[in-house]
Design a protein around this motif. Structure first.
Motif, short mmCIF file in Angstrom:
data_model
loop_
_atom_site.label_atom_id
_atom_site.label_comp_id
_atom_site.label_asym_id
_atom_site.label_seq_id
_atom_site.Cartn_x
_atom_site.Cartn_y
_atom_site.Cartn_z
N GLU A 106 -4.33 0.59 6.87
CA GLU A 106 -5.15 0.15 7.99
C GLU A 106 -6.15 -0.73 7.49
O GLU A 106 -6.48 -1.88 8.16
CB GLU A 106 -5.81 1.38 8.37
CG GLU A 106 -4.99 2.56 9.19
CD GLU A 106 -5.63 3.77 9.38
OE1 GLU A 106 -4.88 4.65 10.07
OE2 GLU A 106 -6.78 4.02 8.95
N TYR A 107 -6.76 -0.70 6.63
CA TYR A 107 -7.58 -1.77 5.77
C TYR A 107 -6.76 -2.93 5.79
O TYR A 107 -7.56 -3.95 6.14
CB TYR A 107 -8.28 -1.45 4.36
CG TYR A 107 -9.50 -0.54 4.73
CD1 TYR A 107 -10.68 -0.88 4.99
CD2 TYR A 107 -9.42 0.91 4.79
CE1 TYR A 107 -11.99 -0.29 5.14
CE2 TYR A 107 -10.51 1.79 4.80
CZ TYR A 107 -11.97 1.11 4.96
OH TYR A 107 -13.04 1.70 5.49
N SER A 108 -5.75 -3.00 4.99
CA SER A 108 -4.87 -4.20 4.89
C SER A 108 -4.77 -4.87 6.24
O SER A 108 -4.59 -6.07 6.33
CB SER A 108 -3.71 -3.81 4.12
OG SER A 108 -2.78 -5.01 3.82
N TRP A 111 -17.88 -4.11 7.42
CA TRP A 111 -16.79 -3.13 7.73
C TRP A 111 -17.56 -1.76 8.13
O TRP A 111 -18.79 -1.56 7.74
CB TRP A 111 -16.09 -2.62 6.53
CG TRP A 111 -15.21 -3.50 5.98
CD1 TRP A 111 -15.12 -4.40 4.97
CD2 TRP A 111 -13.77 -3.63 6.48
NE1 TRP A 111 -14.22 -5.09 4.72
CE2 TRP A 111 -13.12 -4.83 5.48
CE3 TRP A 111 -13.06 -3.02 7.19
CZ2 TRP A 111 -12.01 -5.26 5.84
CZ3 TRP A 111 -11.68 -3.48 7.39
CH2 TRP A 111 -11.16 -4.25 6.71
N GLU A 157 -17.82 2.55 8.82
CA GLU A 157 -17.18 3.74 8.53
C GLU A 157 -16.38 4.37 9.50
O GLU A 157 -16.77 4.00 10.73
CB GLU A 157 -18.29 4.84 7.96
CG GLU A 157 -19.03 4.38 6.53
CD GLU A 157 -19.90 5.29 6.15
OE1 GLU A 157 -20.10 6.23 6.69
OE2 GLU A 157 -20.63 4.94 4.91
N ARG A 158 -15.52 5.10 9.24
CA ARG A 158 -14.85 6.04 10.35
C ARG A 158 -15.58 6.99 10.93
O ARG A 158 -16.68 7.44 10.59
CB ARG A 158 -13.42 6.96 9.55
CG ARG A 158 -13.99 7.87 8.50
CD ARG A 158 -12.66 8.71 7.91
NE ARG A 158 -12.05 7.79 7.27
CZ ARG A 158 -10.61 7.60 7.61
NH1 ARG A 158 -10.01 8.05 8.65
NH2 ARG A 158 -9.97 6.92 6.74
N VAL A 213 -10.72 2.48 11.25
CA VAL A 213 -11.13 1.25 10.52
C VAL A 213 -11.87 0.29 11.48
O VAL A 213 -11.22 0.23 12.64
CB VAL A 213 -9.94 0.54 9.88
CG1 VAL A 213 -10.35 -0.84 9.48
CG2 VAL A 213 -9.47 1.54 8.74
N SER A 241 -7.84 -6.67 7.55
CA SER A 241 -8.18 -7.98 6.89
C SER A 241 -7.08 -8.85 7.16
O SER A 241 -7.54 -10.14 7.36
CB SER A 241 -8.56 -7.40 5.38
OG SER A 241 -7.18 -6.98 4.96
N LEU A 250 -13.55 -3.78 11.77
CA LEU A 250 -14.26 -4.92 11.04
C LEU A 250 -14.74 -6.09 11.85
O LEU A 250 -14.17 -6.27 12.92
CB LEU A 250 -12.98 -5.52 10.25
CG LEU A 250 -13.39 -7.11 9.57
CD1 LEU A 250 -14.24 -7.08 8.53
CD2 LEU A 250 -11.90 -7.62 9.07
N THR A 284 0.75 -1.32 -0.09
CA THR A 284 -0.05 -0.03 -0.02
C THR A 284 0.92 1.45 -0.01
O THR A 284 2.07 1.22 0.57
CB THR A 284 -0.88 0.08 1.30
OG1 THR A 284 -0.11 -0.07 2.43
CG2 THR A 284 -1.79 -1.18 1.15
N ASP A 298 -4.58 5.09 4.86
CA ASP A 298 -5.99 4.41 4.61
C ASP A 298 -5.93 2.98 4.14
O ASP A 298 -6.51 2.14 4.80
CB ASP A 298 -7.03 5.47 3.99
CG ASP A 298 -7.25 6.72 4.53
OD1 ASP A 298 -6.94 6.73 5.71
OD2 ASP A 298 -7.73 7.43 3.81
N SER A 299 -5.25 2.96 3.02
CA SER A 299 -5.18 1.41 2.42
C SER A 299 -4.40 0.50 3.47
O SER A 299 -4.73 -0.64 3.58
CB SER A 299 -4.53 1.40 1.18
OG SER A 299 -5.29 2.32 0.26
#
Length: 342
Positions: free
Chosen positions: A22-24, A68, A70-71, A56, A27, A58, A15, A19-20
């Motif tokens: 944190e999502y990675s 998921w 939202e912030r 983030v 997951s 989940l 990434t 932001d990406s």
């Protein structure tokens, strides 16, 4: 298993934005460590107060489904989360039903800036080692990305980050509009709250540098940045765009509220004592951010409003749309534009 772990590390470090990343991370942890919920909480670094954002989250809905979230800003953070952020220590709480809640601190340059929150059944020692390893990988890579996204003097987001963040904001607005707006709602949409972009330029800043030197100029920039962090909402994005110019991107609000807020900010600066500068003022150009705007179009509109403010006395805020409606500026025809789209 080893190959899957290596691939997950590659995915995390592939990434190029926070932001990406944190999502990675979320997951990946969910994939390798069975947990009911995982969230990333961030200290937004607002001077003199603690403001925590859940960036983030989940949550496992069933064995094969998860959701998921939202912030959002956390109005009342858990005491354990606050302790984790303040002490930089991992905190674990286990309830009588065997559910374990764990907060793992994330630090940049030995300062806690975030916490990873995990809700799960009691973790095995192997899962704890794995969780800690993922968090340290995240921490190391976050440090690199943080340095790349921030202006070194003020600590604000930099111009490179602005281009990407504004593009993401417009893309989200397009998605929301497709979900909620019908053709009959167009007139209503025009009067509804919208996002705004402001370009702020310090008046006569060159004179400050010429008279007192660049060290004093840097102190002025730093103090101004601190005042912006304190005054504006934690959800608003503040960028140092270059030199003495700053750009702010605001959460949706109405025109009157936006206008009043900017005037209050200018009044705050009027009452702020800057080093060697008795009366520091700024000129501000504002523009709406519409779902189908190009990022360059929004910044150009705000720049035109800023130019008008500086040409008509400085120390004022001007809105592009209002200037256009009043005939103070004229919008060029697309056919006459010098911009080549292709």
């Amino acid at each position: 298993m080893q190959e899957e772990l290596l691939n997950s590390v590659v995915k995390i470090t592939k990434t190029r934005d926070i932001d990406s990343l944190e999502y990675s991370l979320a997951s990946t942890i969910h994939e390798f460590i069975h947990c009911q919920k995982i969230a990333v909480y961030k200290d937004l670094q607002i001077p003199d107060k603690l403001v925590v954002e859940r960036s983030v989250a989940l949550e496992e809905v069933s064995d094969k489904e998860f959701e998921w979230y939202e912030r959002s800003i956390i109005s009342e953070p858990d005491n354990e989360l606050i302790s984790c952020l303040q002490s930089a220590c991992t905190i674990t709480v286990q309830s009588v039903d065997g559910i374990e809640r764990r907060w793992v601190p994330i630090s940049i340059q030995e300062r806690p800036v975030a916490a990873i929150a995990i809700v799960s059944k009691q973790m095995s020692s192997g899962d704890q080692v794995l969780l800690n390893a993922f968090c340290r990988i995240f921490e190391n890579y976050l440090t690199i990305l943080h340095e790349n996204e921030r202006d070194k003097l003020t600590g604000l987001l930099n111009r490179h980050t602005f281009d990407r963040r504004l593009k993401q904001l417009i893309e989200r607005q397009v998605v929301k509009k497709h979900k909620s707006v019908r053709s009959a709602d167009v007139r209503k949409l025009h009067n509804d709250a919208t996002s705004w972009l402001a370009v702020i330029d310090i008046d006569h800043f060159k004179q400050v540098n010429d008279k007192y030197g660049h060290v004093c100029g840097d102190e002025v920039l730093l103090l101004l940045a601190q005042q912006m962090k304190k005054f504006f909402r934690s959800n608003d994005l503040v960028f140092r765009y270059g030199g003495e110019e700053f750009v702010l991107v605001f959460e949706p609000t109405h025109f009157d509220a936006m206008n009043n807020r900017m005037k209050e900010f200018m009044e705050l600066l009027k009452n702020t004592k800057f080093p060697f500068v008795n009366n520091l003022t700024v000129s501000i150009g504002m523009a709406r951010i519409s779902p189908y705007d190009f990022p360059i179009t929004v910044i150009e509109k705000a720049d035109k409003a800023l130019y008008f403010a500086k040409e008509h006395g400085r120390n004022q805020v001007r809105f592009y749309e209002q200037l256009l409606a009043d005939g103070e500026i004229i919008e060029p025809d697309v056919e006459d534009s010098d911009i080549d789209l292709f």
